[in-house]
Design a protein around this motif. Sequence first.
Motif, short mmCIF file in Angstrom:
data_model
loop_
_atom_site.label_atom_id
_atom_site.label_comp_id
_atom_site.label_asym_id
_atom_site.label_seq_id
_atom_site.Cartn_x
_atom_site.Cartn_y
_atom_site.Cartn_z
N LEU A 1 0.81 -1.28 0.09
CA LEU A 1 -0.06 -0.15 -0.05
C LEU A 1 0.80 1.25 0.00
CD1 LEU A 1 -2.81 -0.86 2.51
CD2 LEU A 1 -2.98 -0.95 -0.11
N TRP A 2 2.15 1.10 0.25
CA TRP A 2 2.73 2.24 0.26
C TRP A 2 3.19 2.95 -1.12
CZ3 TRP A 2 7.91 3.34 -1.72
CH2 TRP A 2 8.56 4.13 -1.14
N GLY A 3 3.48 4.23 -1.06
CA GLY A 3 3.94 4.66 -2.40
C GLY A 3 3.45 6.20 -2.53
N LYS A 4 3.35 6.99 -3.48
CA LYS A 4 3.27 8.14 -3.84
C LYS A 4 1.70 8.64 -3.64
CE LYS A 4 7.16 8.82 -6.95
NZ LYS A 4 7.74 9.28 -7.97
N GLY A 5 0.77 7.42 -3.61
CA GLY A 5 -0.52 7.90 -3.19
C GLY A 5 -0.87 7.50 -2.06
N GLU B 1 6.68 3.02 17.03
CA GLU B 1 6.18 3.98 15.96
C GLU B 1 4.88 3.52 15.54
OE1 GLU B 1 9.30 6.17 13.68
OE2 GLU B 1 9.93 4.13 13.75
N ILE B 2 3.74 4.23 15.42
CA ILE B 2 2.65 4.14 14.85
C ILE B 2 2.19 5.07 13.99
CG2 ILE B 2 0.05 3.48 15.48
CD1 ILE B 2 1.13 2.79 18.34
N PHE B 3 1.90 4.71 12.68
CA PHE B 3 1.33 5.74 11.69
C PHE B 3 0.04 5.41 11.19
CE2 PHE B 3 6.04 5.27 11.59
CZ PHE B 3 6.27 6.57 11.56
N GLU B 4 -0.82 6.40 10.93
CA GLU B 4 -2.04 6.08 10.20
C GLU B 4 -1.74 6.26 8.72
OE1 GLU B 4 -6.43 8.14 9.31
OE2 GLU B 4 -4.89 8.91 10.99
N ILE B 5 -2.36 5.22 8.04
CA ILE B 5 -2.01 5.33 6.67
C ILE B 5 -3.33 5.87 5.86
CG2 ILE B 5 -2.04 3.79 4.68
CD1 ILE B 5 -0.73 1.40 6.29
N ILE B 6 -2.99 7.02 5.13
CA ILE B 6 -4.04 7.79 4.59
C ILE B 6 -3.93 7.98 3.13
CG2 ILE B 6 -5.21 10.00 4.58
CD1 ILE B 6 -3.96 10.68 7.34
N ALA B 7 -4.88 7.51 2.52
CA ALA B 7 -4.75 7.42 0.94
C ALA B 7 -4.73 9.04 0.62
CB ALA B 7 -6.22 6.97 0.11
N MET B 8 -3.91 9.29 -0.17
CA MET B 8 -3.81 10.75 -0.63
C MET B 8 -4.84 10.98 -1.71
SD MET B 8 -0.42 12.53 -1.86
CE MET B 8 0.05 14.17 -1.75
#
Length: 624
Positions: free
Chosen positions: A187-191, A362-369
Motif C-alpha cells: 500500500l506504500w507509495g506516492k498515493g 512508532e505508529i502511523f495512520e495510513i491515509i490515501a492521498m
Amino acid sequence: MGIVRLSSLLLLLFLQLCESAPPRKGDPFSIRISCGARQNTQTPSGTFWYKDFAYTGGRLANATRSSYIVPPLKTLRYFPPSDGPENCYNVRNIPNGHYQVRVFFALVDDPNFEKEPIFDVSVEGTQIYTLKSGWSSGDDKSFAESLVFISDNSVSSCFHSTGRGDPSILSIEILQVDDNAYNFGPLWGKGTILRTAKRLTCGSGRSAFDEDYDGDNWGGDRIWTSIKTFGQSSDQAISTEDNITHVSISPNFYPMKLYQTAIVSTDSQPDLSFNIDVDPDKNYSIWLHFAEIDPRITAEGKRVFDVLINGDIAFKNVDVIHMTGAPNAALVLNKTITMTGRTLTITIHPMIGSHAIINAIEIFEIIAMESKTAAEEVRVLQTLKNSLGLPLRFGWNGDPCVPQQHPWSGADCQFIDGSWVIDGLGLDNQGLRGVLPNEISKLRHLQTINLSGNSIHGSIPSSLGLIAGLQILDLSYNLLNGSIPESLGQLSTLHILNLNGNSLSGKVPSALGGRPLHGASFNFTGNAGLCGIPGLPACGPQLSIRDKVGIGFGSLIAILLMLVCLTCWWKRRQNILRAQKIASGREAPYAKARTQFVPDVQMTRPYRIRDKSPTHESAPPLLS
C-alpha cells in the motif's frame, strides 16, 4: 522454528547489506518557518528558522511559551473567520521527493482569545489531523506530522476552521527524507500519506524535541516522546552506554540512542502492554524496535517472545539475538493492521524467559492521498476570485474540492478521469462588484452558473458559449450592459437562462428567441434596450455589417467637413471683428493716422495719371 531461523538469516543479510551501502550524497532539503516572525532565528545547535514572509494571509500575534522548541519561538500566525474558513501556507520551489511535513500549534498570548481552538489540518489537499480538546496540555499533542511525496515543487499545508476558535500556527517544517523511508508494503507509495500517531522512546526519561539524537539527516528530524514505563507496577527501565550495531541504516536511519534504553517486564508481570486510542476503520503501520541491551541476556534462546496486536499474534517466537546475530544490535519489525475498534493494544508476551523487552514504538495512520482539482481549473477560479472581487470571508485558499470535508463555498465539484473539476458556481447575492472574465469558459465542465443578485458590470463574455454542457445560466439582477452574445445560442443543453434585471440592449439572438417553445425557461425582462422576441419591443430595421460600416464612414466624412466649415467661419468672423475694432477707433493713434492717409493717397492717383496723358486737357489742381 526452521522458517523463523531462515527468515532471521535473510533479515540479518539484509541489514548487513544496508549497513555497508554507501551513504546518500549531499544534504537533504529542509526549510523551517517560524510563523509570525519578522526575523530569522537560529538555535545554538545550528537549526535555522526562516522568518514568516509572503506564504499566506492571516494575522500575526505573540505566542504562549512553548517547551518543545529550543529556543522557544515567540510568535505565531492565526486566522480569524473574517479571513475565510480555509487558510494555507504555500511553500514553493521545493525539490520533488519524499518529505516529513510537521506543523506545530500554539495559543495566542492574549486573554481575549479562546484558549484552545479546535481545527482541521490538511497537507497537499488531504486532511491528516483534527485537533482534539486538551491538545495544548501536552507537547506530544501540539503538532501534526506526516510523510508525503511532493511532485509539483510545492507544499501546501492548510488549516480549516471548525467554528471553535481561530486556527493558530506556531511553526512549519518541511524536511526531505529518503525516498524509501517507512516503506511498509504494497500500500506504500506516492498515493499514500503516513501520519504520525505516536512515536515513543521506551525507558528514557527525556523527550527529544527538535533533534533526532544526532542521527543521519536523511532520516528527518523525528520527535521521540519519552515513556519511562507503561504504567504497570512491575515494568522497569534499563539503559546502556554500549554502542549499538545495525543502526542509522537506509532508508529510515534510526539513531543509536534510540536503542540504548528499553522497558523490561519483571517476574510478577511478565507481559508488557501498551494502549493507544485511534480512529476506527483505518489502517495503521506499526514499527517496533528491539535491541538486547539487558546484561542478563547474552546468547540466543535466552529470551523468546511473541508480539500480539489487538490479541492477534503479529510476530511469533522473536529472539532478538538470534535474529540480529549479537547482543546490542538493532532489530526493527513492521506490521500493517486494520482497526475495527478505538483502542490499539500492543503486547509483548514472553515464551522463553520470564521477561519481555521493547526499546521504541512508532505508529502511523495510513491515509490515501486525495486526488487534487485539475490545476487549470484552480487557476481559473483564482482569476474569477480576483475579477469578481470575492469577499475575503469566502477564503478560496488551497484546493477547491479537497479535502472533501472542506470544499470551497460556492464551488461544486465532480470527480472525472482521476481529478476533481468544477461543475457548478453558486455565488448569488454575495455582493460581487467586478466583471465576468473570459477565462470562465475554461471551466469547461460547468453545468450551472448562478451569479444573480450582485453588482457585476460590463458585458456578458461571448466565451460562455464554449461551455458545451451548460444547463443553467442565471445572471439576473446585476449591472450587465451591451448585447447578448450570439454564442449563447450554441448552448444546446441550456434550459434555464435568466438575464432579467440588467441593462442589456440590442436584439435577442434568434437561436435563443425560439428556445422557450421547446420547454426551456428564458427571462429577458427588465432590460430596456432589448428587442426582437414576444414580450419585448420590436426591433427597428436591421442593417448589415457593410451598411453599418458605410454609414459610419459617411458620418465620419460629414463630421470632418463640418469641422472644416466651422473653422473657416470662425476665421472669417475674427477678421470681421478686427475690422470693426479698427473702424470704431479702438486701435492705437498711429494706426488711426495711417487709415486717414490711405484715402488721401487714393484721391491723388487719378490726377497724376490724367496729367501725364497726351490726349486730355490739364485738370485744375485739387483744393487742399
